[in-house]
Design a protein around this motif. Structure first.
Motif, PDB file in Angstrom:
ATOM      1  N   ALA A   1       0.841  -1.200   0.000  1.00  0.00           N
ATOM      2  CA  ALA A   1       0.000   0.000   0.000  1.00  0.00           C
ATOM      3  C   ALA A   1       0.876   1.250   0.000  1.00  0.00           C
ATOM      4  O   ALA A   1       2.040   1.212   0.371  1.00  0.00           O
ATOM      5  N   LYS A   2       0.276   2.353  -0.430  1.00  0.00           N
ATOM      6  CA  LYS A   2       0.952   3.658  -0.368  1.00  0.00           C
ATOM      7  C   LYS A   2      -0.105   4.715  -0.099  1.00  0.00           C
ATOM      8  O   LYS A   2      -1.173   4.712  -0.715  1.00  0.00           O
ATOM      9  N   SER A   3       0.214   5.617   0.819  1.00  0.00           N
ATOM     10  CA  SER A   3      -0.727   6.666   1.193  1.00  0.00           C
ATOM     11  C   SER A   3      -0.221   8.028   0.752  1.00  0.00           C
ATOM     12  O   SER A   3       0.943   8.192   0.387  1.00  0.00           O
ATOM     13  N   GLY A   4      -1.113   9.018   0.812  1.00  0.00           N
ATOM     14  CA  GLY A   4      -0.765  10.395   0.514  1.00  0.00           C
ATOM     15  C   GLY A   4      -1.522  11.317   1.441  1.00  0.00           C
ATOM     16  O   GLY A   4      -2.642  10.995   1.864  1.00  0.00           O
ATOM     17  N   VAL A   5      -0.943  12.481   1.758  1.00  0.00           N
ATOM     18  CA  VAL A   5      -1.587  13.376   2.719  1.00  0.00           C
ATOM     19  C   VAL A   5      -2.807  14.093   2.135  1.00  0.00           C
ATOM     20  O   VAL A   5      -3.503  14.808   2.853  1.00  0.00           O
ATOM     21  N   GLY A   6      -3.080  13.880   0.848  1.00  0.00           N
ATOM     22  CA  GLY A   6      -4.334  14.358   0.285  1.00  0.00           C
ATOM     23  C   GLY A   6      -5.511  13.495   0.698  1.00  0.00           C
ATOM     24  O   GLY A   6      -6.668  13.821   0.409  1.00  0.00           O
ATOM     25  N   GLY A   7      -5.222  12.368   1.386  1.00  0.00           N
ATOM     26  CA  GLY A   7      -6.276  11.482   1.872  1.00  0.00           C
ATOM     27  C   GLY A   7      -6.415  10.194   1.101  1.00  0.00           C
ATOM     28  O   GLY A   7      -7.237   9.350   1.442  1.00  0.00           O
TER      29      GLY A   7
ATOM     30  N   TYR B   1     -10.275   7.021  -0.461  1.00  0.00           N
ATOM     31  CA  TYR B   1     -10.135   8.446  -0.189  1.00  0.00           C
ATOM     32  C   TYR B   1     -10.817   8.798   1.114  1.00  0.00           C
ATOM     33  O   TYR B   1     -11.968   8.421   1.358  1.00  0.00           O
ATOM     34  N   GLY B   2     -10.099   9.498   1.953  1.00  0.00           N
ATOM     35  CA  GLY B   2     -10.635  10.038   3.196  1.00  0.00           C
ATOM     36  C   GLY B   2      -9.631  11.052   3.713  1.00  0.00           C
ATOM     37  O   GLY B   2      -8.592  10.664   4.253  1.00  0.00           O
ATOM     38  N   PRO B   3      -9.865  12.357   3.559  1.00  0.00           N
ATOM     39  CA  PRO B   3      -8.834  13.360   3.835  1.00  0.00           C
ATOM     40  C   PRO B   3      -8.507  13.606   5.299  1.00  0.00           C
ATOM     41  O   PRO B   3      -7.508  14.260   5.599  1.00  0.00           O
ATOM     42  N   ALA B   4      -9.308  13.106   6.219  1.00  0.00           N
ATOM     43  CA  ALA B   4      -8.976  13.222   7.636  1.00  0.00           C
ATOM     44  C   ALA B   4      -7.864  12.223   7.953  1.00  0.00           C
ATOM     45  O   ALA B   4      -8.029  11.016   7.752  1.00  0.00           O
ATOM     46  N   LEU B   5      -6.725  12.722   8.432  1.00  0.00           N
ATOM     47  CA  LEU B   5      -5.522  11.909   8.598  1.00  0.00           C
ATOM     48  C   LEU B   5      -5.251  11.575  10.060  1.00  0.00           C
ATOM     49  O   LEU B   5      -5.609  12.318  10.969  1.00  0.00           O
ATOM     50  N   ASP B   6      -4.547  10.439  10.271  1.00  0.00           N
ATOM     51  CA  ASP B   6      -4.070  10.119  11.614  1.00  0.00           C
ATOM     52  C   ASP B   6      -2.741  10.837  11.859  1.00  0.00           C
ATOM     53  O   ASP B   6      -2.272  11.614  11.023  1.00  0.00           O
ATOM     54  N   ASP B   7      -2.096  10.565  12.991  1.00  0.00           N
ATOM     55  CA  ASP B   7      -0.884  11.308  13.338  1.00  0.00           C
ATOM     56  C   ASP B   7       0.330  10.897  12.509  1.00  0.00           C
ATOM     57  O   ASP B   7       1.385  11.526  12.602  1.00  0.00           O
ATOM     58  N   LYS B   8       0.191   9.870  11.668  1.00  0.00           N
ATOM     59  CA  LYS B   8       1.270   9.457  10.773  1.00  0.00           C
ATOM     60  C   LYS B   8       1.103  10.044   9.373  1.00  0.00           C
ATOM     61  O   LYS B   8       1.977   9.897   8.528  1.00  0.00           O
ATOM     62  N   GLY B   9      -0.050  10.666   9.104  1.00  0.00           N
ATOM     63  CA  GLY B   9      -0.318  11.222   7.785  1.00  0.00           C
ATOM     64  C   GLY B   9      -1.101  10.304   6.875  1.00  0.00           C
ATOM     65  O   GLY B   9      -1.179  10.533   5.667  1.00  0.00           O
ATOM     66  N   ASN B  10      -1.712   9.253   7.438  1.00  0.00           N
ATOM     67  CA  ASN B  10      -2.510   8.312   6.656  1.00  0.00           C
ATOM     68  C   ASN B  10      -3.998   8.545   6.892  1.00  0.00           C
ATOM     69  O   ASN B  10      -4.403   8.915   7.995  1.00  0.00           O
ATOM     70  N   SER B  11      -4.813   8.299   5.858  1.00  0.00           N
ATOM     71  CA  SER B  11      -6.262   8.447   5.989  1.00  0.00           C
ATOM     72  C   SER B  11      -6.777   7.572   7.125  1.00  0.00           C
ATOM     73  O   SER B  11      -6.630   6.350   7.095  1.00  0.00           O
TER      74      SER B  11
END
Length: 309
Positions: free
Chosen positions: A259-265, A280-290
């Protein structure tokens, strides 16, 4: 299996939607604060070409760090694996995606892997082209081939927002310039990198890219090899070890998918030879993942027995 995938996807979106309230938008890129934190969508594409989508899956958002797997494939195709990895390693860091610490304390001051920002900036610098216009054209064309979407474009507002506030990325790039890892003009490389991260996609685009890498680089619709098999397999491996920032280890244990994430969600994930997944889900955890995307993937992996381990 088809009905099972659809049912579990829809249930997961509904069951975990409320987790958005525990996350935060990516404030360090001001334009990303305009996203709706309640939005959540997902698409799954199987090897037979069947689609399963739920929620706000047609919503467009900037790809951000998910672009790193695409430019890595292109850079290896342009330069060869040995050349690319002479400038960076394969190892996870355990640090945040924009950390400078590891390069400073290493005897050989080069990025640990191509999924952190430092490594991705070097990768972008290795894309072939006479100038940034040609390089950007090649990057976007490659994205269009992977997604079968000729309408892909760049979000100019997000691009300018990143360019104006990307001070940490500038620090990383100028440090690498000083120690000889980055050879080209820093501002030119960063400009290309910021544009690459600002490409607009939706969940279907991500699922299509994921399916190409899941299928050893071959487009399931045309049979065309878009990425050489050995590159697709190598990138899948790097996604497992480094794709979810400094949460990659726990993600491997809980979900068990490349997997790969982005701070755009966005999150891209895949089940080799089986499924491509885009969320897609733009609310992120403290690591920058959706934060909702992580929950949905964990549920899907458990219910559909997708873990590769």
């Amino acid at each position: 299996m088809k009905e099972e995938i659809k049912k579990h996807l829809e249930n997961a979106i509904t069951s975990y939607h409320h987790y958005y309230a525990s996350g935060k938008l990516a404030a360090y890129i001001p334009a990303l604060l305009e996203a709706n934190p309640k939005a959540i969508g997902a698409c799954i594409l199987d090897k037979e070409g069947h689609w399963y989508c739920a929620g706000d899956y047609e919503k467009r958002f900037t790809i951000q760090s998910i672009s790193k797997i695409v430019t890595l494939a292109l850079a290896i195709m342009d330069n060869g694996e040995e050349s690319v990895f002479s400038k960076m390693g394969y190892e996870p860091t355990g640090d945040s995606f924009n950390s400078l610490v590891r390069m400073e304390i290493n005897r050989v001051p080069k990025p640990y892997n191509p999924m952190i920002n430092a490594g991705a900036i070097v990768v972008t610098s290795m894309i072939k082209g006479e100038d940034n216009n040609e390089k950007l054209e090649r990057i976007i064309d490659f994205f269009k081939r992977l997604t079968s979407n000729e309408e892909l474009s760049i979000d100019g507002k997000v691009y300018l927002s990143e360019k104006e506030t990307g001070h940490r990325n500038r620090a990383l790039a100028y440090y690498m310039k000083e120690v000889g890892i980055l050879s080209l003009d820093v501002e030119d490389v960063l400009d290309l990198y910021f544009q690459q991260c600002s490409i607009l996609v939706n969940c279907q685009d991500l699922a299509k890219i994921a399916m190409v890498f899941a299928n050893d680089g071959v487009d399931i619709n045309t049979g065309e090899e878009l990425v050489p098999k050995y590159i697709a397999r190598k990138i899948r491996t790097i996604m497992v070890t480094c794709g979810m920032y400094d949460a990659s280890g726990s993600f491997a244990v809980r979900v068990g998918l490349p997997a790969k994430s982005g701070v755009g969600g966005g999150i891209i994930a895949l089940s080799p030879k089986k499924l491509g997944i885009g969320l897609y889900g733009p609310a992120l955890d403290d690591k920058g993942n959706s934060i909702v995307g992580m929950k949905v993937l964990e549920e899907l992996s458990r219910k559909l027995d997708l873990s590769i381990f």
